[in-house]
Structure formats: structure tokens, C-alpha cells
Design a protein around this motif. Structure first.
Motif, PDB file in Angstrom:
ATOM      1  N   ILE A 111       0.814  -1.203   0.000  1.00 29.57           N
ATOM      2  CA  ILE A 111       0.000   0.000   0.000  1.00 29.57           C
ATOM      3  C   ILE A 111       0.856   1.264   0.000  1.00 29.57           C
ATOM      4  O   ILE A 111       0.547   2.240  -0.654  1.00 29.57           O
ATOM      5  N   SER A 112       1.931   1.236   0.711  1.00 35.11           N
ATOM      6  CA  SER A 112       2.726   2.438   0.876  1.00 35.11           C
ATOM      7  C   SER A 112       3.908   2.429  -0.080  1.00 35.11           C
ATOM      8  O   SER A 112       4.457   1.385  -0.415  1.00 35.11           O
ATOM      9  N   GLU A 113       4.316   3.617  -0.505  1.00 30.69           N
ATOM     10  CA  GLU A 113       5.493   3.760  -1.354  1.00 30.69           C
ATOM     11  C   GLU A 113       6.708   4.205  -0.558  1.00 30.69           C
ATOM     12  O   GLU A 113       7.762   4.473  -1.127  1.00 30.69           O
ATOM     13  N   ASP A 114       6.567   4.299   0.722  1.00 24.39           N
ATOM     14  CA  ASP A 114       7.675   4.726   1.571  1.00 24.39           C
ATOM     15  C   ASP A 114       8.614   3.555   1.775  1.00 24.39           C
ATOM     16  O   ASP A 114       8.289   2.589   2.474  1.00 24.39           O
ATOM     17  N   MET A 115       9.807   3.614   1.188  1.00 24.53           N
ATOM     18  CA  MET A 115      10.735   2.497   1.282  1.00 24.53           C
ATOM     19  C   MET A 115      11.264   2.304   2.692  1.00 24.53           C
ATOM     20  O   MET A 115      11.784   1.248   3.023  1.00 24.53           O
ATOM     21  N   CYS A 116      11.133   3.313   3.532  1.00 27.11           N
ATOM     22  CA  CYS A 116      11.628   3.162   4.892  1.00 27.11           C
ATOM     23  C   CYS A 116      10.783   2.179   5.697  1.00 27.11           C
ATOM     24  O   CYS A 116      11.224   1.707   6.748  1.00 27.11           O
ATOM     25  N   ALA A 513      -7.800  -6.831 -15.625  1.00 22.07           N
ATOM     26  CA  ALA A 513      -8.224  -7.364 -14.332  1.00 22.07           C
ATOM     27  C   ALA A 513      -7.407  -8.592 -13.961  1.00 22.07           C
ATOM     28  O   ALA A 513      -7.014  -9.387 -14.812  1.00 22.07           O
ATOM     29  N   LYS A 514      -7.192  -8.731 -12.683  1.00 25.90           N
ATOM     30  CA  LYS A 514      -6.414  -9.876 -12.188  1.00 25.90           C
ATOM     31  C   LYS A 514      -7.283 -11.124 -12.078  1.00 25.90           C
ATOM     32  O   LYS A 514      -6.841 -12.226 -12.410  1.00 25.90           O
ATOM     33  N   VAL A 515      -8.524 -10.947 -11.599  1.00 25.33           N
ATOM     34  CA  VAL A 515      -9.403 -12.089 -11.353  1.00 25.33           C
ATOM     35  C   VAL A 515     -10.828 -11.700 -11.729  1.00 25.33           C
ATOM     36  O   VAL A 515     -11.231 -10.540 -11.572  1.00 25.33           O
ATOM     37  N   ILE A 516     -11.584 -12.685 -12.225  1.00 32.30           N
ATOM     38  CA  ILE A 516     -13.020 -12.551 -12.402  1.00 32.30           C
ATOM     39  C   ILE A 516     -13.686 -13.422 -11.344  1.00 32.30           C
ATOM     40  O   ILE A 516     -13.537 -14.651 -11.359  1.00 32.30           O
ATOM     41  N   VAL A 517     -14.389 -12.816 -10.411  1.00 34.68           N
ATOM     42  CA  VAL A 517     -15.044 -13.536  -9.314  1.00 34.68           C
ATOM     43  C   VAL A 517     -16.517 -13.709  -9.676  1.00 34.68           C
ATOM     44  O   VAL A 517     -17.236 -12.724  -9.855  1.00 34.68           O
ATOM     45  N   VAL A 518     -16.953 -14.964  -9.795  1.00 37.04           N
ATOM     46  CA  VAL A 518     -18.340 -15.272 -10.141  1.00 37.04           C
ATOM     47  C   VAL A 518     -19.027 -15.829  -8.908  1.00 37.04           C
ATOM     48  O   VAL A 518     -18.631 -16.877  -8.384  1.00 37.04           O
ATOM     49  N   HIS A 593      -3.237  -4.787  -3.789  1.00 31.45           N
ATOM     50  CA  HIS A 593      -3.935  -3.528  -3.573  1.00 31.45           C
ATOM     51  C   HIS A 593      -3.847  -2.659  -4.826  1.00 31.45           C
ATOM     52  O   HIS A 593      -2.772  -2.438  -5.385  1.00 31.45           O
ATOM     53  N   GLY A 594      -5.011  -2.184  -5.299  1.00 28.20           N
ATOM     54  CA  GLY A 594      -5.063  -1.315  -6.465  1.00 28.20           C
ATOM     55  C   GLY A 594      -5.320  -2.026  -7.773  1.00 28.20           C
ATOM     56  O   GLY A 594      -5.583  -1.375  -8.787  1.00 28.20           O
ATOM     57  N   GLU A 595      -5.248  -3.349  -7.792  1.00 25.36           N
ATOM     58  CA  GLU A 595      -5.534  -4.092  -9.015  1.00 25.36           C
ATOM     59  C   GLU A 595      -7.041  -4.240  -9.202  1.00 25.36           C
ATOM     60  O   GLU A 595      -7.810  -4.219  -8.237  1.00 25.36           O
ATOM     61  N   HIS A 596      -7.441  -4.432 -10.450  1.00 24.05           N
ATOM     62  CA  HIS A 596      -8.863  -4.507 -10.771  1.00 24.05           C
ATOM     63  C   HIS A 596      -9.371  -5.942 -10.667  1.00 24.05           C
ATOM     64  O   HIS A 596      -8.680  -6.897 -11.026  1.00 24.05           O
ATOM     65  N   ILE A 597     -10.593  -6.047 -10.180  1.00 27.97           N
ATOM     66  CA  ILE A 597     -11.291  -7.325 -10.065  1.00 27.97           C
ATOM     67  C   ILE A 597     -12.686  -7.147 -10.663  1.00 27.97           C
ATOM     68  O   ILE A 597     -13.333  -6.119 -10.425  1.00 27.97           O
ATOM     69  N   TYR A 613     -22.482  -7.322 -13.539  1.00 26.08           N
ATOM     70  CA  TYR A 613     -21.073  -7.331 -13.144  1.00 26.08           C
ATOM     71  C   TYR A 613     -20.629  -5.907 -12.841  1.00 26.08           C
ATOM     72  O   TYR A 613     -21.200  -4.926 -13.330  1.00 26.08           O
ATOM     73  N   LEU A 614     -19.598  -5.812 -12.004  1.00 27.73           N
ATOM     74  CA  LEU A 614     -19.001  -4.515 -11.712  1.00 27.73           C
ATOM     75  C   LEU A 614     -17.495  -4.678 -11.626  1.00 27.73           C
ATOM     76  O   LEU A 614     -16.986  -5.756 -11.303  1.00 27.73           O
ATOM     77  N   ILE A 615     -16.793  -3.611 -11.943  1.00 28.74           N
ATOM     78  CA  ILE A 615     -15.329  -3.604 -11.885  1.00 28.74           C
ATOM     79  C   ILE A 615     -14.918  -2.907 -10.600  1.00 28.74           C
ATOM     80  O   ILE A 615     -15.296  -1.754 -10.346  1.00 28.74           O
ATOM     81  N   TYR A 616     -14.171  -3.600  -9.788  1.00 28.23           N
ATOM     82  CA  TYR A 616     -13.799  -3.091  -8.462  1.00 28.23           C
ATOM     83  C   TYR A 616     -12.284  -2.953  -8.376  1.00 28.23           C
ATOM     84  O   TYR A 616     -11.544  -3.895  -8.666  1.00 28.23           O
ATOM     85  N   LYS A 617     -11.828  -1.772  -7.995  1.00 29.13           N
ATOM     86  CA  LYS A 617     -10.407  -1.549  -7.743  1.00 29.13           C
ATOM     87  C   LYS A 617     -10.111  -2.000  -6.318  1.00 29.13           C
ATOM     88  O   LYS A 617     -10.579  -1.392  -5.353  1.00 29.13           O
ATOM     89  N   PHE A 618      -9.368  -3.053  -6.201  1.00 31.32           N
ATOM     90  CA  PHE A 618      -9.236  -3.789  -4.952  1.00 31.32           C
ATOM     91  C   PHE A 618      -8.595  -2.947  -3.857  1.00 31.32           C
ATOM     92  O   PHE A 618      -7.509  -2.387  -4.034  1.00 31.32           O
ATOM     93  N   ASP A 619      -9.263  -2.853  -2.727  1.00 33.02           N
ATOM     94  CA  ASP A 619      -8.749  -2.217  -1.519  1.00 33.02           C
ATOM     95  C   ASP A 619      -8.639  -3.300  -0.454  1.00 33.02           C
ATOM     96  O   ASP A 619      -9.639  -3.813   0.047  1.00 33.02           O
ATOM     97  N   LYS A 620      -7.420  -3.634  -0.101  1.00 33.78           N
ATOM     98  CA  LYS A 620      -7.205  -4.769   0.793  1.00 33.78           C
ATOM     99  C   LYS A 620      -7.733  -4.528   2.201  1.00 33.78           C
ATOM    100  O   LYS A 620      -8.009  -5.490   2.931  1.00 33.78           O
TER     101      LYS A 620
END
Length: 640
Positions: A111-116, A513-518, A593-597, A613-620
Motif C-alpha cells: 500500500i505504501s510507497e515509503d521504502m523506509c 483485471a487480475k481475477v473474475i469472481v463469479v 492492492h489497487g488491481e482490478h477485479i 457485473y461490476l469492476i472493483y479496484k481492490f482495496d485490501k
């Protein structure tokens, strides 16, 4: 003794149309069932354990997600849905997925881009290899092999099944001609036990499909013993015993040869001649219940799986004892897909269906084996095969000159096109391509790399299939989008389901999309989506127990069993299935996180067929809350 004799007389009574035939057949089936009773009990015991584990895992997942047992508490407390916040979604999932859980550090990385915030190892290497995942276990290193089907040729260990399941393989094939039925039963039990073990690691149910090839109706010898590294020379005067004992089906020698001819032995007489292959001739000396003692009167070379020709009085066309035994075995152990060794004729299929009906196996799906590059002609006379059978195992014969280019006649091309258009599973044995004995011309790419749902590899050779796996993956990714765009826009369904499935696949390709959930009950929409060959994986979330027996045969499909005792409200059931599916994706790190389902479900109450059907941008962290507001936006008061 009387039972064995009656088994031998079944074929004669059936051929003469005697009224004794039904009673004789019943005796044979009862005899087989009595021997398979222990087998069926062992398999049922493992399946009951799987069912219980699946229900407990679903229940524990919902307790961790919702903070309550939804089967008992949700209905009377609408305000409980207020508890569906981010703190109940992902972080608590790590408690019930011990081996493959998503740690808090890994969540921060995605989720974060902070390498620290990254651990030391990932911070050190992340600057050099951006976009790559640091593997911390050997199990994750195996690529997804969901497009494979493994033919279990030898008795494998529990670790082999464990590896197959971890790598994503969900389809397994048994050859009932090889080995006694007890060994095949042991393979089934080992596979089911491996599913239980992997389910415990995942924290979610793991199911796979097992189907079986029937023994040929025609007679063949068994396979030579592994100790024999070369064909055996049969010299004149050798004494040979032909046996119908399946224990010798993979252990044939020059002294003992297995033949699938249990019914035919009783028609043999002394001094009859039996032909093995084109050269070897055996003379019958004496006949016993399960054995025939012979001597070689014409020499030749004995190989594995040679055709056997009995005297003319021994009819080769009537149903064999081995077929009856295989069908009964499949019914008893819960195998719902069987494969005929030959396509035969229309009369052959009618006879097979009649036999299956008399054995109470008419609910089984009947597939057939087809050798594609041996099909000849251009008159469409083989089109009936694509219409009558429920699925196909396609093999490619080795060419005379190796290597050679794959050549298909118009009948073969038409057959593949019709089988694909009918949305029936096609499984291709691609070993000749993997060994580069056959080269596929670009004009035939669709027949080898696009139309097949699965690719069959023997368990002994699976470790050497990398060439074909990479070749098929590269060519499929190259032609998938173009193939979908060239496909005619015709909807043969009565509900517009074909058009919806096509739109779902097109949308999944557009957003990558990464996955199609039926989420549904029946497998019809899954089959239609699979027909359009999406590049994304298809996750089918359903409580339909029978779907587990065949749905994994379709392209890129994985089933997630949803065991529950609560079906009080349609929308709540759909919501629970969707949440369960996304929890599985999050826990297994299949979707980041952020991939489409793409979520496919039925919004109308009283329907079992998904129509939305709906396209959902995955929020973990917040997928539970998002689904509660998005699946049924017109019913906000239901989820608030």
C-alpha cells in the motif's frame, strides 16, 4: 463360484436377447459393488472430513471478518453490518491462514510507497528490482499451472499431490485400465487428503476435479513391467498365461500378459488361436476362470498396449466386464466424468448410454478420446462427435518423420471448431509438441494454443513440460485479444447470457483485471465466461457441491466452496459470497492492492443465473465496506 460363472454368461445372454440378461447383469453389478464397498467407504470418509473443514473455515473466516457467526446472529441484528469496517477485513485474516497469511509488514509494502517501511531485505533489493516480489518460501516460487491437467500414471506420494495443489493444478485424470481399482482408490484418497492439508495451510477450502478414462471395449495387452527397458521377444514354444487380473496391467512379462477380456474367456476353446499385434500368435491349451494358458506358435515382439484379436465367436463389440467395473467404480467413489477410449459410432454411443443407465450411472458426463491428426476426410461426417459427447481429450499422434509440421484435415478443423462453439471442455495432450516432434504452423495456432481448456501431462513427465508451458502462454497472450474481437457477435442464449459473458471478458481485458469472481449457484455463467478465454483467472464461489466434480475442467477456473447453513436472504447470500471470495484473494495475495477485479453476480431475487457485473479496484483494507455499498446500491438501508 456361481457369481463368477454368471458374470461370464452375461455377454452371451445379452447377445441372444434372453430374459436372463437383466438378472445376470444385476448379479455382476452386485458382485462388483460388494468388492468396492470398502473403497467407497474410504472415499466417503475423506469427503465428509473435507465438507466439515470447508464449513468450519467459512465460519471462522466470517467470525474474523464480521466479528460474529453470521449463520446464527446476522438475521436478527441489521445493525451488525455497521461493524463491517476495515479493522475486520484483512488484518484479522492473518489469524486463520497460518502459513500464507498477509503480515502487517507485507500489507504496508503493497500500500505504501515509503521504502523506509520495508523490511531490511526488501529495502536492500527493492531499489534494483522494482515491481518484483521477494519470495520467502519455496511454495510461492511455482508458477500458476491452472491450465494443466495431470494424468496420474504411477502411484504418487502425498508430497507430489501437495506440490500439484500448491502450484495451482486443480484437474487430475485416472486411467482405470492401468492398475487394480484398489490402487486407483488409494490415489483418490491421497489427493483428497492432500486437499485437506493444503486447505489447512490456506485457511480456505481447496477442491479439485478427478475424472477417469474407461478401459477400452476392444481388447489390449497391459503395459510391460518397468523392469523391462525394451520390448520382449516371444519365441516359438514359449508358455504364456493370459490373465484378466488387473494387478498385472502394468507388470506384463513374457510369461504373464494382462488382457481386458474377462467376458471373452468363457467363449474360448482348446486349440483356438489368439493374435497379439500383427505377428504374435498364441494357441490356447486350457481355460480357467481368470486365466488362459497358451503357447507361442508364431514368434514376435511383445510391446506395451498391443491390440488382441480373439476368435470370431468372441464378440468384441458388446459391453465388456471391465467397462461395467469401471463405471461402477466411478459411481461409488464419486467420479462424475468418464472418458471413452474411442468415439466409435452413433450405435456405440447409444449402447454406452444404455449401459450407463442400467448401472444407474446416467448422471455421469461422457467424454471421448480423439486423435486429432489421424482424422481424415472433408465431408463433415465426424461432426456428430462434437454433438453427442460432453467433452473431449484430444491427442496428437507422432508423425512418421520426426520432427514434422502438424497437419490437420478439414474434418479435424471442423471438429475442433464445433466442440469449441458448443462450449464443451477440450483437453489436449500436448506431449508431442513439448518434445518438438510436432511443430505447429501459425495457421493452426488456434487449434493447439487457444481452443483447448486444459493441457494433459503425465505425472512422470510434468517436470519436463516447461517448453510447452511457456510457448502456449506466450502465443495465447498474443492472440487472445484478437481472437475475442474476431469472434462473431451472436447470442444463442435465451437470456442474453452469451453477450454478458463476452462483455465481462472484454472488460477484464480492457482494465487488465487480475481475477473474475463469479458468485452464483450453477456453473452456466462460468462456462460461458471461460468460453471467451479471458486472460484473468476465474474464481467461482458457490455452495453447489456437484460443481466441484467438473467445473475445474474449464479454462482458467478455480472453485472456492462456500459451505453454509444460512440461506435466509438473497442479497445477503451474494454479499457473503463476494466477501468470502475477496478475502481468499487477499489472503493468498492473488490480487494486490489497487488491481482490478471483476465481480459477477445475480442482483435479482429468485434467480440463480448472474446477470450483472461490476469492476472493483481492490482495496485490501476496506473491501468489505466497499462491497456493502456497491453490490446493491439501491438498498442502502439494508447494509447501513
Amino acid at each position: 463360484m456361481d457369481e463368477i460363472e454368471s458374470e461370464g454368461n452375461v455377454s452371451a445372454a445379452s447377445a441372444e436377447g434372453s430374459p436372463e440378461a437383466p438378472r445376470n447383469m444385476e448379479r455382476v453389478v452386485k458382485s462388483i459393488c460388494r468388492r468396492l464397498k470398502v473403497t467407497a467407504y474410504d472415499v466417503e470418509r475423506v469427503l465428509r472430513a473435507k465438507e466439515l473443514l470447508s464449513w468450519l473455515q467459512r465460519r471462522k473466516a466470517f467470525i474474523n471478518l464480521f466479528g460474529l457467526d453470521d449463520d446464527d446472529v446476522v438475521q436478527g441484528n441489521p445493525e451488525d453490518f455497521a461493524r463491517l469496517t476495515s479493522i475486520h477485513s484483512l488484518k484479522i485474516l492473518s489469524r486463520f491462514s497460518p502459513m500464507c497469511s498477509v503480515s502487517e509488514d507485507l500489507t504496508n509494502e503493497d500500500i505504501s510507497e515509503d521504502m523506509c517501511q520495508l523490511p531490511f531485505e526488501e529495502e536492500r533489493w527493492g531499489n534494483f528490482f522494482t515491481g518484483f516480489q521477494i519470495l520467502d518460501s519455496t511454495g510461492v516460487m511455482t508458477m500458476n499451472e491452472n491450465r494443466k491437467c495431470i494424468e496420474l500414471t504411477t502411484v504418487r506420494s502425498q508430497e507430489d499431490f501437495h506440490t500439484y495443489l500448491l502450484s495451482g493444478i486443480r484437474c487430475f485424470l485416472l486411467d482405470l485400465f492401468i492398475g487394480p481399482l484398489q490402487e486407483n482408490q488409494d490415489l483418490i484418497v491421497q489427493l483428497r487428503e492432500a486437499e485437506i492439508a493444503v486447505s489447512k495451510e490456506y485457511g480456505f477450502p481447496v477442491v479439485s476435479t478427478i475424472f477417469a478414462k474407461l478401459s477400452p471395449r476392444y481388447q489390449y495387452t497391459g503395459y510391460l513391467s518397468p523392469r523391462m527397458t525394451a520390448p520382449v521377444e516371444m519365441k516359438k514354444g514359449f508358455k504364456v498365461m493370459l490373465t484378466t487380473d488387473r494387478s498385472y496391467s502394468r507388470m506384463c512379462t513374457s510369461q504373464v500378459i494382462y488382457v481386458n477380456a474377462r467376458f471373452l474367456l468363457f467363449d474360448l476353446k482348446e486349440f483356438d488361436i489368439i493374435l497379439l499385434g500383427d505377428d504374435i500368435q498364441l494357441m490356447v491349451r486350457s481355460v480357467r476362470l481368470e486365466h488362459v494358458y497358451c503357447c507361442v506358435c508364431r514368434p514376435g515382439i511383445l510391446q506395451s498396449f498391443m491390440p488382441v484379436l480373439f476368435p470370431a465367436r468372441c464378440s468384441r463389440f458388446r459391453v465388456s466386464y471391465e467397462e461395467i467395473e469401471d463405471l461402477t467404480f466411478a459411481r461409488e467413489v464419486g467420479i462424475n466424468v468418464v472418458v471413452s477410449y474411442i468415439s466409435g459410432s452413433v450405435a456405440y454411443v447409444d449402447d454406452m448410454e444404455k449401459v450407463m443407465s442400467s448401472l444407474q450411472c446416467d448422471g455421469l458426463r461422457l467424454y471421448t478420446r480423439v486423435v486429432l491428426n489421424e482424422m481424415k476426410g472433408c465431408d463433415g461426417e465426424l461432426n456428430w462427435i462434437a454433438e453427442r459427447y460432453d467433452g473431449f481429450i484430444v491427442e496428437l499422434a507422432n508423425p512418421e518423420n520426426i520432427p514434422d509440421i502438424l497437419r490437420l484435415c478439414p474434418n479435424a478443423e471442423c471438429f475442433m471448431q464445433q466442440a469449441y462453439a458448443a462450449k464443451k471442455p477440450i483437453l489436449l495432450d500436448a506431449w508431442t509438441i513439448n518434445e518438438e516432434n510436432l511443430r505447429v504452423d501459425p495457421s493452426h495456432y488456434y487449434y493447439a494454443f487457444y481452443y483447448p481448456d486444459k493441457y494433459v501431462f503425465k505425472s512422470d513427465n510434468n517436470g519436463h513440460s516447461f517448453y510447452f508451458s511457456f510457448l502456449q502462454s506466450a502465443i495465447f497472450d498474443h492472440i487472445a485479444v484478437a481472437a475475442l474481437s474476431k469472434m462473431p457477435h451472436c447470442d444463442a442464449s435465451h437470456t442474453g447470457a452469451d453477450g454478458l459473458a463476452r462483455a465481462i471478458v472484454a472488460a477484464s481485458m480492457e482494465v487488465q483485471a487480475k481475477v473474475i469472481v463469479v458468485c452464483g449457484v450453477t456453473t452456466r455463467m462460468v462456462q460461458k465466461i471461460s468460453h471467451f478465454r479471458p486472460q484473468a483467472s476465474i474464481l467461482f464461489v458457490s455452495h453447489m457441491r456437484s460443481a466441484e466434480d467438473y467445473v475445474s475442467l474449464y479454462h482458467n477456473v478455480t472453485m472456492l466452496s462456500f459451505r453454509t447453513k444460512s440461506f435466509r436472504d438473497h442479497r445477503r447470500n451474494i454479499f457473503r459470497k463476494a466477501v468470502f471470495g475477496l478475502a481468499y484473494l487477499a489472503s493468498r495475495q492473488i490480487a494486490k492492492h489497487g488491481e482490478h477485479i471483476v465481480l459477477v453476480y445475480n442482483s435479482d431475487t429468485g434467480t440463480t443465473f448472474p446477470e450483472k457485473y461490476l469492476i472493483y479496484k481492490f482495496d485490501k483494507l476496506h473491501f468489505v465496506e466497499h462491497l456493502s455499498a456497491s453490490l446493491f446500491p439501491t438498498a442502502q438501508n439494508f447494509f447501513d
